[in-house]
Design an enzyme around this catalytic site. Structure first.
Site, PDB file in Angstrom:
ATOM      1  N   ASP A 171      48.962  44.717  41.068  1.00 38.74           N
ATOM      2  CA  ASP A 171      49.902  44.091  42.000  1.00 38.74           C
ATOM      3  C   ASP A 171      51.202  43.667  41.320  1.00 38.74           C
ATOM      4  OD1 ASP A 171      48.703  42.137  40.452  1.00 38.74           O
ATOM      5  OD2 ASP A 171      47.640  41.181  42.085  1.00 38.74           O
ATOM      6  N   ASP A 225      40.806  31.525  46.018  1.00 39.33           N
ATOM      7  CA  ASP A 225      40.368  31.748  47.403  1.00 39.33           C
ATOM      8  C   ASP A 225      39.562  33.042  47.530  1.00 39.33           C
ATOM      9  OD1 ASP A 225      42.351  33.597  47.010  1.00 39.33           O
ATOM     10  OD2 ASP A 225      43.686  32.862  48.573  1.00 39.33           O
ATOM     11  N   HIS A 272      40.461  35.986  46.222  1.00 44.50           N
ATOM     12  CA  HIS A 272      41.236  37.225  46.261  1.00 44.50           C
ATOM     13  C   HIS A 272      41.018  38.069  45.009  1.00 44.50           C
ATOM     14  CE1 HIS A 272      44.922  34.968  44.461  1.00 44.50           C
ATOM     15  NE2 HIS A 272      44.554  35.848  43.546  1.00 44.50           N
ATOM     16  N   GLU A 301      44.384  38.904  49.877  1.00 46.94           N
ATOM     17  CA  GLU A 301      44.073  37.548  50.310  1.00 46.94           C
ATOM     18  C   GLU A 301      43.023  37.542  51.434  1.00 46.94           C
ATOM     19  OE1 GLU A 301      44.963  35.228  48.532  1.00 46.94           O
ATOM     20  OE2 GLU A 301      47.109  34.829  48.404  1.00 46.94           O
TER      21      GLU A 301
HETATM   22  C1  GLP Z   1      46.857  36.214  40.520  1.00 50.12           C
HETATM   23  C2  GLP Z   1      46.648  37.713  40.415  1.00 50.12           C
HETATM   24  C3  GLP Z   1      45.179  38.077  40.434  1.00 50.12           C
HETATM   25  C4  GLP Z   1      44.413  37.174  39.487  1.00 50.12           C
HETATM   26  C5  GLP Z   1      44.549  35.757  39.943  1.00 50.12           C
HETATM   27  C6  GLP Z   1      43.725  34.760  39.149  1.00 50.12           C
HETATM   28  O1  GLP Z   1      46.878  35.762  41.819  1.00 50.12           O
HETATM   29  N1  GLP Z   1      47.301  38.449  41.424  1.00 50.12           N
HETATM   30  O2  GLP Z   1      45.036  39.444  40.100  1.00 50.12           O
HETATM   31  O3  GLP Z   1      43.087  37.561  39.475  1.00 50.12           O
HETATM   32  O4  GLP Z   1      45.917  35.434  39.816  1.00 50.12           O
HETATM   33  O5  GLP Z   1      44.443  34.322  38.055  1.00 50.12           O
HETATM   34  P1  GLP Z   1      43.860  33.393  36.912  1.00 50.12           P
HETATM   35  O6  GLP Z   1      43.040  34.286  36.059  1.00 50.12           O
HETATM   36  O7  GLP Z   1      45.081  32.894  36.208  1.00 50.12           O
HETATM   37  O8  GLP Z   1      43.083  32.323  37.567  1.00 50.12           O
END
Ligand code: GLP
Length: 326
Positions: free
Chosen positions: A67, A136, A138, A143
């Protein structure tokens, strides 16, 4: 689905990196699906270290990222392109033309998504997809919703995600409100999926993802339907029986002692000369493969046959046979 509990973030990162390294060693022109966020940072550090030690070669690897924030250019420090460049791409010998991230600067969402989909169709499914997990539920930026999106699309980020991600920005108002993300269908078509989850604050959502009902309201729950998912998460104890079973090793799971012990065990079984190692399929055998491959050209010549033939029934313990080549 396999769940790998590890002691701490360091071990999580090392294990995840070993699995990715195994993939690259077994298939040097692998397609890696990559993720951002804080969870895989340690994994990337280990991969860089393996590259610096001469154990990994990224020259034939292609990467596709999940993404990108809509509106951010690759030069923006908060963009996922910038994240990937600084944490991984600029530190290894990958051909930068073979690293792909959705184009955040394309204002026309339809155009941006179509372009990324065409690219993903051309490249084909990733050999291994790394995923983090949002608070959440995702994955990528898929989402919670009332349906699963198949391919790349533009999403409105939820309030939970904006709150969780604001720590990377100067202020909350700087957090983009939209992003382009690979779809759930594309993720599910990847051959293997490795989910790295870290932190107490993810415990509740992880439980829903792996044990709860499969629903687009918890997007990660769809992974329950993928045949080859390995969740690596921090926990009290790490159980890695599979590695011990494969090569008859016991004791601490340390690379050097593992390789040494494996070679001794294999030698006892087959004597000197070339050895054919047939390992049952799945990411577990890939771990053994990457460790043993350290011995290739040294004490052993190994041919890794990575298939599921040795596992007679679902749930059987991993088996391996070692026999002289010929
Ligand atoms: C972002 C990314 C996700 C990732 C998520 C969790 O939203 N788009 O791909 O998994 O963060 O991030 P973290 O590992 O910092 O909790």
């Amino acid at each position: 689905m396999q769940i790998c509990k590890v002691k701490n973030y360091q071990e999580l990162s090392r294990k995840a990196a070993n699995l990715i390294a195994a993939q690259i060693i077994l298939k040097p022109d692998s397609i890696l699906g990559l993720a951002t966020g804080s969870s895989p940072v340690g994994t990337y550090e280990h991969l860089v270290e393996m590259y610096e030690n001469g154990d990994l070669d990224f020259s034939q690897v292609t990467t596709v990222n999940l993404d990108e924030y809509k509106g951010l250019a690759g030069s923006d420090e908060q963009s996922y392109r910038y994240f990937m460049n600084t944490h991984l791409f600029h530190k290894i010998n990958i051909n930068h033309a073979n690293t792909y991230v959705p184009n955040g600067t394309e204002p026309d969402a339809e155009k941006a998504c179509q372009a990324y989909n065409e690219l993903l169709h051309k490249i084909g499914p990733a050999d291994i997809q790394i995923l983090g997990l949002g608070h959440d539920g995702h994955i990528g930026f898929n989402e919670p919703s009332d349906h699963f999106e198949n391919e790349t699309h533009c999403v409105d980020l939820t309030e939970t995600t904006i709150q969780a991600n604001k720590r990377f920005f100067d202020s909350e108002k700087d957090v983009p409100k939209q992003a382009y993300t690979m779809g759930i269908g594309t993720i599910m078509r990847c051959r293997k999926i490795l989910v790295v989850v870290s932190g107490k604050d993810k415990a509740e959502i992880l439980k829903q993802v792996i044990q709860g009902p499969v629903t687009p309201e918890v997007p990660g729950s769809i992974l329950q339907f993928h045949p080859e998912v390995l969740h690596t998460k921090e926990g009290r104890k790490m159980l890695s029986n599979f590695v011990y079973n494969i090569c008859g090793c016991s004791g601490d799971w340390k690379i050097d002692s593992f390789v040494e012990e494996s070679i001794k065990n294999i030698r006892e079984k087959v004597g000197n000369g070339k050895v054919l190692c047939a390992l049952s399929g799945g990411v577990d055998s890939s771990v053994a493969a990457v460790l043993l491959s350290k011995a290739v050209g040294n004490q052993l010549t190994c041919v890794f046959v990575d298939h599921g033939l040795l596992r007679k029934n679902e749930g059987d313990e991993v088996e391996a046979v070692f026999r002289p080549e010929g």
